[in-house]
Design a protein around this motif. Structure first.
Motif, PDB file in Angstrom:
ATOM      1  N   GLY A  10       0.827  -1.200   0.000  1.00 55.74           N
ATOM      2  CA  GLY A  10       0.000   0.000   0.000  1.00 55.74           C
ATOM      3  C   GLY A  10       0.859   1.247   0.000  1.00 55.74           C
ATOM      4  N   ASP A  11       0.213   2.388  -0.266  1.00 56.20           N
ATOM      5  CA  ASP A  11       0.978   3.628  -0.315  1.00 56.20           C
ATOM      6  C   ASP A  11       0.283   4.798   0.364  1.00 56.20           C
ATOM      7  OD1 ASP A  11      -1.081   4.043  -2.037  1.00 56.20           O
ATOM      8  OD2 ASP A  11       0.159   4.412  -3.815  1.00 56.20           O
ATOM      9  N   GLY A  12      -0.971   4.632   0.714  1.00 59.02           N
ATOM     10  CA  GLY A  12      -1.732   5.757   1.241  1.00 59.02           C
ATOM     11  C   GLY A  12      -2.006   5.671   2.723  1.00 59.02           C
ATOM     12  N   ILE A  24       3.666  -8.950   6.972  1.00 57.17           N
ATOM     13  CA  ILE A  24       4.705  -8.180   6.280  1.00 57.17           C
ATOM     14  C   ILE A  24       4.028  -7.017   5.565  1.00 57.17           C
ATOM     15  CG2 ILE A  24       6.583  -8.231   4.600  1.00 57.17           C
ATOM     16  CD1 ILE A  24       6.624 -11.287   4.941  1.00 57.17           C
ATOM     17  N   GLY A  25       4.238  -5.805   6.040  1.00 57.90           N
ATOM     18  CA  GLY A  25       3.700  -4.627   5.391  1.00 57.90           C
ATOM     19  C   GLY A  25       4.728  -4.026   4.439  1.00 57.90           C
ATOM     20  N   ILE A  26       4.312  -3.766   3.187  1.00 62.76           N
ATOM     21  CA  ILE A  26       5.230  -3.263   2.158  1.00 62.76           C
ATOM     22  C   ILE A  26       4.687  -1.963   1.599  1.00 62.76           C
ATOM     23  CG2 ILE A  26       6.414  -3.792  -0.014  1.00 62.76           C
ATOM     24  CD1 ILE A  26       5.804  -6.775   0.557  1.00 62.76           C
ATOM     25  N   ALA A  27       5.421  -0.898   1.822  1.00 61.55           N
ATOM     26  CA  ALA A  27       5.001   0.411   1.314  1.00 61.55           C
ATOM     27  C   ALA A  27       5.613   0.649  -0.063  1.00 61.55           C
ATOM     28  CB  ALA A  27       5.436   1.509   2.283  1.00 61.55           C
ATOM     29  N   MET A  28       4.836   1.297  -0.955  1.00 61.03           N
ATOM     30  CA  MET A  28       5.343   1.649  -2.269  1.00 61.03           C
ATOM     31  C   MET A  28       6.347   2.800  -2.132  1.00 61.03           C
ATOM     32  SD  MET A  28       3.776  -0.405  -4.386  1.00 61.03           S
ATOM     33  CE  MET A  28       4.030  -1.613  -3.100  1.00 61.03           C
ATOM     34  N   GLY A  29       7.537   2.643  -2.712  1.00 56.49           N
ATOM     35  CA  GLY A  29       8.611   3.590  -2.482  1.00 56.49           C
ATOM     36  C   GLY A  29       8.538   4.857  -3.303  1.00 56.49           C
ATOM     37  N   LEU A  30       7.914   4.814  -4.476  1.00 51.78           N
ATOM     38  CA  LEU A  30       7.906   5.991  -5.350  1.00 51.78           C
ATOM     39  C   LEU A  30       6.805   6.972  -4.987  1.00 51.78           C
ATOM     40  CD1 LEU A  30       8.634   4.356  -8.851  1.00 51.78           C
ATOM     41  CD2 LEU A  30      10.228   5.495  -7.286  1.00 51.78           C
ATOM     42  N   ARG A  31       5.737   6.475  -4.394  1.00 50.92           N
ATOM     43  CA  ARG A  31       4.622   7.385  -4.084  1.00 50.92           C
ATOM     44  C   ARG A  31       4.024   7.096  -2.699  1.00 50.92           C
ATOM     45  NH1 ARG A  31       3.151   3.863  -8.180  1.00 50.92           N
ATOM     46  NH2 ARG A  31       1.450   2.412  -7.716  1.00 50.92           N
ATOM     47  N   TRP A  32       4.898   6.689  -1.781  1.00 54.82           N
ATOM     48  CA  TRP A  32       4.401   6.386  -0.448  1.00 54.82           C
ATOM     49  C   TRP A  32       4.164   7.649   0.365  1.00 54.82           C
ATOM     50  CZ3 TRP A  32       8.021   8.593   2.623  1.00 54.82           C
ATOM     51  CH2 TRP A  32       9.351   8.621   2.184  1.00 54.82           C
ATOM     52  N   THR A  33       3.307   7.515   1.339  1.00 50.41           N
ATOM     53  CA  THR A  33       3.122   8.571   2.334  1.00 50.41           C
ATOM     54  C   THR A  33       3.908   8.201   3.587  1.00 50.41           C
ATOM     55  OG1 THR A  33       1.181   7.490   3.287  1.00 50.41           O
ATOM     56  CG2 THR A  33       0.804   9.048   1.476  1.00 50.41           C
ATOM     57  N   ASP A  34       4.176   9.184   4.407  1.00 51.45           N
ATOM     58  CA  ASP A  34       4.926   8.923   5.637  1.00 51.45           C
ATOM     59  C   ASP A  34       4.192   7.947   6.539  1.00 51.45           C
ATOM     60  OD1 ASP A  34       6.979  10.562   4.877  1.00 51.45           O
ATOM     61  OD2 ASP A  34       6.223  12.324   5.943  1.00 51.45           O
ATOM     62  N   VAL A  43      10.039  -1.137   2.544  1.00 55.37           N
ATOM     63  CA  VAL A  43       9.687  -0.128   1.543  1.00 55.37           C
ATOM     64  C   VAL A  43      10.183  -0.606   0.180  1.00 55.37           C
ATOM     65  CG1 VAL A  43      10.006   2.251   0.783  1.00 55.37           C
ATOM     66  CG2 VAL A  43       9.780   1.746   3.224  1.00 55.37           C
ATOM     67  N   LEU A  44       9.279  -0.683  -0.799  1.00 56.75           N
ATOM     68  CA  LEU A  44       9.606  -1.119  -2.145  1.00 56.75           C
ATOM     69  C   LEU A  44      10.001   0.110  -2.968  1.00 56.75           C
ATOM     70  CD1 LEU A  44       9.657  -3.702  -3.876  1.00 56.75           C
ATOM     71  CD2 LEU A  44       7.308  -3.186  -4.548  1.00 56.75           C
ATOM     72  N   LEU A  45      11.288   0.337  -3.134  1.00 54.58           N
ATOM     73  CA  LEU A  45      11.763   1.595  -3.710  1.00 54.58           C
ATOM     74  C   LEU A  45      11.388   1.773  -5.170  1.00 54.58           C
ATOM     75  CD1 LEU A  45      15.317   1.813  -2.071  1.00 54.58           C
ATOM     76  CD2 LEU A  45      13.221   3.017  -1.409  1.00 54.58           C
ATOM     77  N   ASP A  46      11.302   0.673  -5.934  1.00 54.67           N
ATOM     78  CA  ASP A  46      11.027   0.811  -7.370  1.00 54.67           C
ATOM     79  C   ASP A  46       9.573   0.519  -7.741  1.00 54.67           C
ATOM     80  OD1 ASP A  46      10.969  -1.891  -6.971  1.00 54.67           O
ATOM     81  OD2 ASP A  46      12.597  -2.365  -8.373  1.00 54.67           O
ATOM     82  N   ASP A  47       8.745   0.215  -6.752  1.00 55.85           N
ATOM     83  CA  ASP A  47       7.325  -0.098  -6.984  1.00 55.85           C
ATOM     84  C   ASP A  47       7.123  -1.278  -7.942  1.00 55.85           C
ATOM     85  OD1 ASP A  47       6.782   1.960  -5.318  1.00 55.85           O
ATOM     86  OD2 ASP A  47       5.558   3.116  -6.716  1.00 55.85           O
ATOM     87  N   ILE A  52       9.752  -7.772  -4.897  1.00 61.47           N
ATOM     88  CA  ILE A  52       9.355  -8.435  -3.649  1.00 61.47           C
ATOM     89  C   ILE A  52       9.818  -9.884  -3.667  1.00 61.47           C
ATOM     90  CG2 ILE A  52       7.411  -9.125  -2.212  1.00 61.47           C
ATOM     91  CD1 ILE A  52       5.873  -6.726  -3.279  1.00 61.47           C
ATOM     92  N   VAL A  53       9.612 -10.547  -4.806  1.00 59.80           N
ATOM     93  CA  VAL A  53      10.045 -11.943  -4.939  1.00 59.80           C
ATOM     94  C   VAL A  53      11.562 -12.051  -4.793  1.00 59.80           C
ATOM     95  CG1 VAL A  53      10.067 -13.965  -6.445  1.00 59.80           C
ATOM     96  CG2 VAL A  53       8.087 -12.426  -6.436  1.00 59.80           C
ATOM     97  N   ALA A  54      12.277 -11.121  -5.454  1.00 61.40           N
ATOM     98  CA  ALA A  54      13.739 -11.132  -5.367  1.00 61.40           C
ATOM     99  C   ALA A  54      14.206 -10.893  -3.931  1.00 61.40           C
ATOM    100  CB  ALA A  54      14.326 -10.073  -6.297  1.00 61.40           C
ATOM    101  N   ALA A  55      13.513  -9.999  -3.216  1.00 59.23           N
ATOM    102  CA  ALA A  55      13.882  -9.709  -1.832  1.00 59.23           C
ATOM    103  C   ALA A  55      13.629 -10.908  -0.930  1.00 59.23           C
ATOM    104  CB  ALA A  55      13.094  -8.500  -1.327  1.00 59.23           C
TER     105      ALA A  55
END
Length: 264
Positions: A10-12, A24-34, A43-47, A52-55
Protein backbone atom coordinates in the motif's frame (compact mmCIF):
# COMPACT_ATOMS: atom_id res chain seq x y z
CA UNK A 1 -7.78 -16.92 11.20
CA UNK A 2 -6.38 -19.76 9.08
CA UNK A 3 -2.79 -19.15 10.28
CA UNK A 4 -1.60 -17.96 6.88
CA UNK A 5 1.33 -15.58 6.42
CA UNK A 6 -0.10 -12.39 4.91
CA UNK A 7 1.78 -9.63 3.04
CA UNK A 8 0.12 -6.30 2.29
CA UNK A 9 1.20 -3.58 -0.13
CA UNK A 10 0.00 0.00 0.00
CA UNK A 11 0.98 3.63 -0.31
CA UNK A 12 -1.73 5.76 1.24
CA UNK A 13 -2.96 6.79 4.65
CA UNK A 14 -5.96 4.49 4.31
CA UNK A 15 -3.60 1.50 3.88
CA UNK A 16 -1.76 2.11 7.14
CA UNK A 17 -3.95 -0.11 9.32
CA UNK A 18 -3.76 -3.08 6.95
CA UNK A 19 0.01 -2.59 6.53
CA UNK A 20 0.46 -2.59 10.28
CA UNK A 21 -1.82 -5.59 10.94
CA UNK A 22 -0.30 -7.82 8.23
CA UNK A 23 2.66 -10.11 8.85
CA UNK A 24 4.71 -8.18 6.28
CA UNK A 25 3.70 -4.63 5.39
CA UNK A 26 5.23 -3.26 2.16
CA UNK A 27 5.00 0.41 1.31
CA UNK A 28 5.34 1.65 -2.27
CA UNK A 29 8.61 3.59 -2.48
CA UNK A 30 7.91 5.99 -5.35
CA UNK A 31 4.62 7.38 -4.08
CA UNK A 32 4.40 6.39 -0.45
CA UNK A 33 3.12 8.57 2.33
CA UNK A 34 4.93 8.92 5.64
CA UNK A 35 2.08 7.14 7.42
CA UNK A 36 2.28 4.13 5.07
CA UNK A 37 6.05 3.98 5.38
CA UNK A 38 6.01 4.10 9.17
CA UNK A 39 3.37 1.37 9.34
CA UNK A 40 5.31 -0.98 7.02
CA UNK A 41 8.08 -3.48 7.57
CA UNK A 42 9.62 -2.90 4.14
CA UNK A 43 9.69 -0.13 1.54
CA UNK A 44 9.61 -1.12 -2.15
CA UNK A 45 11.76 1.59 -3.71
CA UNK A 46 11.03 0.81 -7.37
CA UNK A 47 7.33 -0.10 -6.98
CA UNK A 48 8.05 -3.29 -8.97
CA UNK A 49 6.29 -6.31 -7.50
CA UNK A 50 8.94 -8.66 -8.89
CA UNK A 51 11.38 -6.96 -6.52
CA UNK A 52 9.36 -8.43 -3.65
CA UNK A 53 10.04 -11.94 -4.94
CA UNK A 54 13.74 -11.13 -5.37
CA UNK A 55 13.88 -9.71 -1.83
CA UNK A 56 12.22 -12.80 -0.37
CA UNK A 57 14.65 -15.06 -2.24
CA UNK A 58 17.65 -13.07 -1.05
CA UNK A 59 16.32 -13.03 2.50
CA UNK A 60 15.93 -16.80 2.48
CA UNK A 61 19.46 -17.19 1.10
CA UNK A 62 20.83 -15.04 3.92
CA UNK A 63 18.78 -16.99 6.46
CA UNK A 64 20.02 -20.34 5.09
CA UNK A 65 23.65 -19.23 5.02
CA UNK A 66 23.47 -17.84 8.54
CA UNK A 67 22.20 -21.19 9.74
CA UNK A 68 24.92 -22.97 7.78
CA UNK A 69 27.83 -21.23 9.46
CA UNK A 70 26.17 -21.38 12.89
CA UNK A 71 25.78 -25.14 12.47
CA UNK A 72 29.34 -25.45 11.24
CA UNK A 73 30.87 -23.51 14.13
CA UNK A 74 28.79 -25.11 16.88
CA UNK A 75 29.15 -28.66 15.56
CA UNK A 76 32.92 -28.35 15.18
CA UNK A 77 33.54 -26.78 18.58
CA UNK A 78 31.18 -29.08 20.47
CA UNK A 79 33.24 -32.25 20.09
CA UNK A 80 36.52 -30.52 20.96
CA UNK A 81 35.20 -29.55 24.40
CA UNK A 82 33.66 -32.98 25.05
CA UNK A 83 36.81 -34.82 23.91
CA UNK A 84 39.06 -32.72 26.14
CA UNK A 85 36.79 -33.32 29.12
CA UNK A 86 36.63 -37.06 28.42
CA UNK A 87 40.42 -37.40 28.24
CA UNK A 88 40.89 -35.51 31.52
CA UNK A 89 38.39 -37.83 33.21
CA UNK A 90 39.90 -41.00 31.72
CA UNK A 91 43.59 -40.27 32.30
CA UNK A 92 43.29 -38.04 35.37
CA UNK A 93 46.20 -36.08 33.94
CA UNK A 94 45.80 -32.58 32.45
CA UNK A 95 48.70 -33.27 30.09
CA UNK A 96 47.09 -36.36 28.52
CA UNK A 97 44.80 -34.43 26.20
CA UNK A 98 44.47 -34.45 22.38
CA UNK A 99 45.10 -30.70 22.12
CA UNK A 100 47.19 -28.36 24.22
CA UNK A 101 46.25 -24.69 24.51
CA UNK A 102 48.34 -23.39 21.62
CA UNK A 103 47.02 -26.17 19.37
CA UNK A 104 43.41 -25.25 20.20
CA UNK A 105 44.16 -21.66 19.22
CA UNK A 106 45.69 -22.90 15.97
CA UNK A 107 42.68 -25.10 15.18
CA UNK A 108 40.34 -22.19 15.77
CA UNK A 109 42.46 -19.93 13.57
CA UNK A 110 42.58 -22.23 10.53
CA UNK A 111 39.10 -23.77 10.79
CA UNK A 112 36.76 -21.20 12.34
CA UNK A 113 37.65 -18.15 10.29
CA UNK A 114 37.88 -18.63 6.51
CA UNK A 115 35.41 -21.54 6.02
CA UNK A 116 32.76 -19.97 8.27
CA UNK A 117 33.00 -16.67 6.40
CA UNK A 118 32.89 -18.46 3.05
CA UNK A 119 29.69 -20.30 4.03
CA UNK A 120 27.95 -16.93 4.17
CA UNK A 121 28.56 -16.52 0.42
CA UNK A 122 26.84 -19.75 -0.67
CA UNK A 123 24.43 -19.49 -3.58
CA UNK A 124 20.67 -19.86 -3.11
CA UNK A 125 19.37 -23.40 -2.64
CA UNK A 126 17.43 -24.71 -5.63
CA UNK A 127 14.14 -25.16 -3.76
CA UNK A 128 14.33 -22.01 -1.65
CA UNK A 129 11.17 -20.44 -3.12
CA UNK A 130 9.15 -23.64 -2.77
CA UNK A 131 9.31 -23.63 1.02
CA UNK A 132 6.51 -22.39 3.21
CA UNK A 133 7.12 -19.22 5.25
CA UNK A 134 8.54 -19.91 8.71
CA UNK A 135 8.64 -18.01 11.96
CA UNK A 136 11.35 -19.55 14.12
CA UNK A 137 14.67 -18.88 15.79
CA UNK A 138 17.93 -19.24 13.88
CA UNK A 139 18.82 -22.03 16.31
CA UNK A 140 15.59 -23.95 15.74
CA UNK A 141 16.06 -27.46 14.38
CA UNK A 142 19.84 -27.68 14.75
CA UNK A 143 20.18 -29.35 18.16
CA UNK A 144 20.24 -32.91 16.90
CA UNK A 145 22.53 -32.00 14.04
CA UNK A 146 25.07 -30.44 16.40
CA UNK A 147 24.92 -33.44 18.72
CA UNK A 148 25.26 -35.96 15.87
CA UNK A 149 28.09 -34.09 14.16
CA UNK A 150 29.76 -33.69 17.57
CA UNK A 151 29.54 -37.41 18.29
CA UNK A 152 31.09 -38.18 14.90
CA UNK A 153 33.92 -35.69 15.49
CA UNK A 154 34.46 -37.08 18.99
CA UNK A 155 35.05 -40.60 17.66
CA UNK A 156 37.00 -39.54 14.57
CA UNK A 157 39.56 -37.54 16.54
CA UNK A 158 39.30 -39.57 19.74
CA UNK A 159 40.05 -42.91 18.09
CA UNK A 160 43.17 -41.52 16.41
CA UNK A 161 44.39 -40.03 19.69
CA UNK A 162 43.79 -43.22 21.67
CA UNK A 163 45.49 -45.40 19.03
CA UNK A 164 48.72 -43.38 19.12
CA UNK A 165 48.59 -42.15 22.72
CA UNK A 166 51.78 -44.04 23.66
CA UNK A 167 53.61 -41.32 21.71
CA UNK A 168 51.80 -38.30 23.12
CA UNK A 169 53.26 -35.62 20.85
CA UNK A 170 52.57 -37.71 17.74
CA UNK A 171 49.06 -38.51 18.99
CA UNK A 172 48.33 -34.81 19.49
CA UNK A 173 49.73 -33.95 16.06
CA UNK A 174 47.56 -36.59 14.38
CA UNK A 175 44.52 -35.57 16.44
CA UNK A 176 44.87 -31.95 15.35
CA UNK A 177 45.47 -32.93 11.71
CA UNK A 178 42.42 -35.23 11.67
CA UNK A 179 40.37 -32.50 13.36
CA UNK A 180 41.34 -29.97 10.69
CA UNK A 181 40.52 -32.39 7.86
CA UNK A 182 37.23 -33.43 9.49
CA UNK A 183 36.18 -29.82 9.93
CA UNK A 184 36.97 -29.01 6.31
CA UNK A 185 34.76 -31.93 5.26
CA UNK A 186 32.14 -30.64 7.67
CA UNK A 187 32.31 -27.25 5.91
CA UNK A 188 31.56 -29.01 2.63
CA UNK A 189 28.65 -30.79 4.30
CA UNK A 190 27.28 -27.59 5.81
CA UNK A 191 27.51 -25.85 2.45
CA UNK A 192 24.40 -27.63 1.15
CA UNK A 193 21.15 -28.80 2.73
CA UNK A 194 20.78 -31.92 0.58
CA UNK A 195 22.78 -35.08 1.22
CA UNK A 196 25.91 -35.60 -0.89
CA UNK A 197 25.43 -32.30 -2.69
CA UNK A 198 28.98 -30.96 -2.87
CA UNK A 199 28.26 -27.98 -5.12
CA UNK A 200 30.00 -25.10 -3.41
CA UNK A 201 31.21 -21.70 -4.52
CA UNK A 202 34.80 -20.75 -5.23
CA UNK A 203 35.16 -18.86 -1.95
CA UNK A 204 34.41 -21.94 0.15
CA UNK A 205 36.80 -24.05 -1.92
CA UNK A 206 39.46 -21.35 -1.57
CA UNK A 207 38.86 -21.16 2.20
CA UNK A 208 39.17 -24.93 2.60
CA UNK A 209 42.33 -25.03 0.49
CA UNK A 210 43.82 -22.12 2.46
CA UNK A 211 43.13 -23.84 5.79
CA UNK A 212 44.63 -27.16 4.67
CA UNK A 213 47.70 -25.53 3.13
CA UNK A 214 48.22 -23.41 6.25
CA UNK A 215 48.04 -26.41 8.58
CA UNK A 216 50.16 -28.86 6.64
CA UNK A 217 52.51 -26.07 5.65
CA UNK A 218 53.09 -25.43 9.34
CA UNK A 219 53.71 -29.14 9.96
CA UNK A 220 56.29 -29.15 7.17
CA UNK A 221 58.00 -26.00 8.40
CA UNK A 222 60.72 -25.59 11.04
CA UNK A 223 58.11 -23.97 13.31
CA UNK A 224 56.09 -27.16 13.86
CA UNK A 225 57.77 -27.69 17.22
CA UNK A 226 56.65 -24.26 18.40
CA UNK A 227 53.07 -25.57 18.34
CA UNK A 228 54.09 -28.90 19.95
CA UNK A 229 53.65 -30.72 16.64
CA UNK A 230 55.68 -33.56 15.17
CA UNK A 231 57.13 -32.58 11.81
CA UNK A 232 55.22 -33.69 8.72
CA UNK A 233 58.45 -35.27 7.45
CA UNK A 234 58.32 -37.73 10.35
CA UNK A 235 54.91 -39.06 9.33
CA UNK A 236 54.62 -42.67 8.16
CA UNK A 237 52.15 -43.82 5.47
CA UNK A 238 49.96 -45.35 8.19
CA UNK A 239 49.63 -41.93 9.81
CA UNK A 240 48.32 -40.37 6.60
CA UNK A 241 45.89 -43.27 6.21
CA UNK A 242 44.42 -42.71 9.68
CA UNK A 243 43.95 -38.95 9.33
CA UNK A 244 42.32 -39.33 5.91
CA UNK A 245 39.97 -42.30 6.10
CA UNK A 246 38.41 -41.64 9.51
CA UNK A 247 37.41 -38.01 8.68
CA UNK A 248 36.05 -39.28 5.35
CA UNK A 249 33.88 -41.84 7.15
CA UNK A 250 32.76 -39.02 9.42
CA UNK A 251 31.76 -37.01 6.36
CA UNK A 252 29.71 -39.93 4.97
CA UNK A 253 27.91 -40.39 8.30
CA UNK A 254 27.19 -36.67 8.44
CA UNK A 255 25.67 -36.72 4.97
CA UNK A 256 23.54 -39.76 5.80
CA UNK A 257 22.17 -37.88 8.80
CA UNK A 258 20.46 -35.43 6.43
CA UNK A 259 18.11 -38.23 5.38
CA UNK A 260 17.03 -38.62 9.00
CA UNK A 261 15.85 -35.02 9.34
CA UNK A 262 18.77 -34.12 11.60
CA UNK A 263 19.33 -31.20 9.25
CA UNK A 264 16.52 -28.67 9.04
Amino acid sequence: SQWHIVAMTGDGVNDALALNQSDIGIAMGLRWTDVARDASDMVLLDDNFSSIVAAVEEGRRIYDNTKKFIKYLLACNFYEVVLLAACVLIYRDPLMVPFVAIQILWINLVTDSFPALALSTQETEADVMKRKPIDESLLAGINWFIIWAGIIGFFVVGIIFFVFVDNLMLAQTLAVASSVIYQMMRALSCGRLRAFDVRVNKWLLLAIATSLIAHFGLLASPYAGTFKFVSLWDFQPIHFAWILWLPFIGYILGELSKYKKLWK
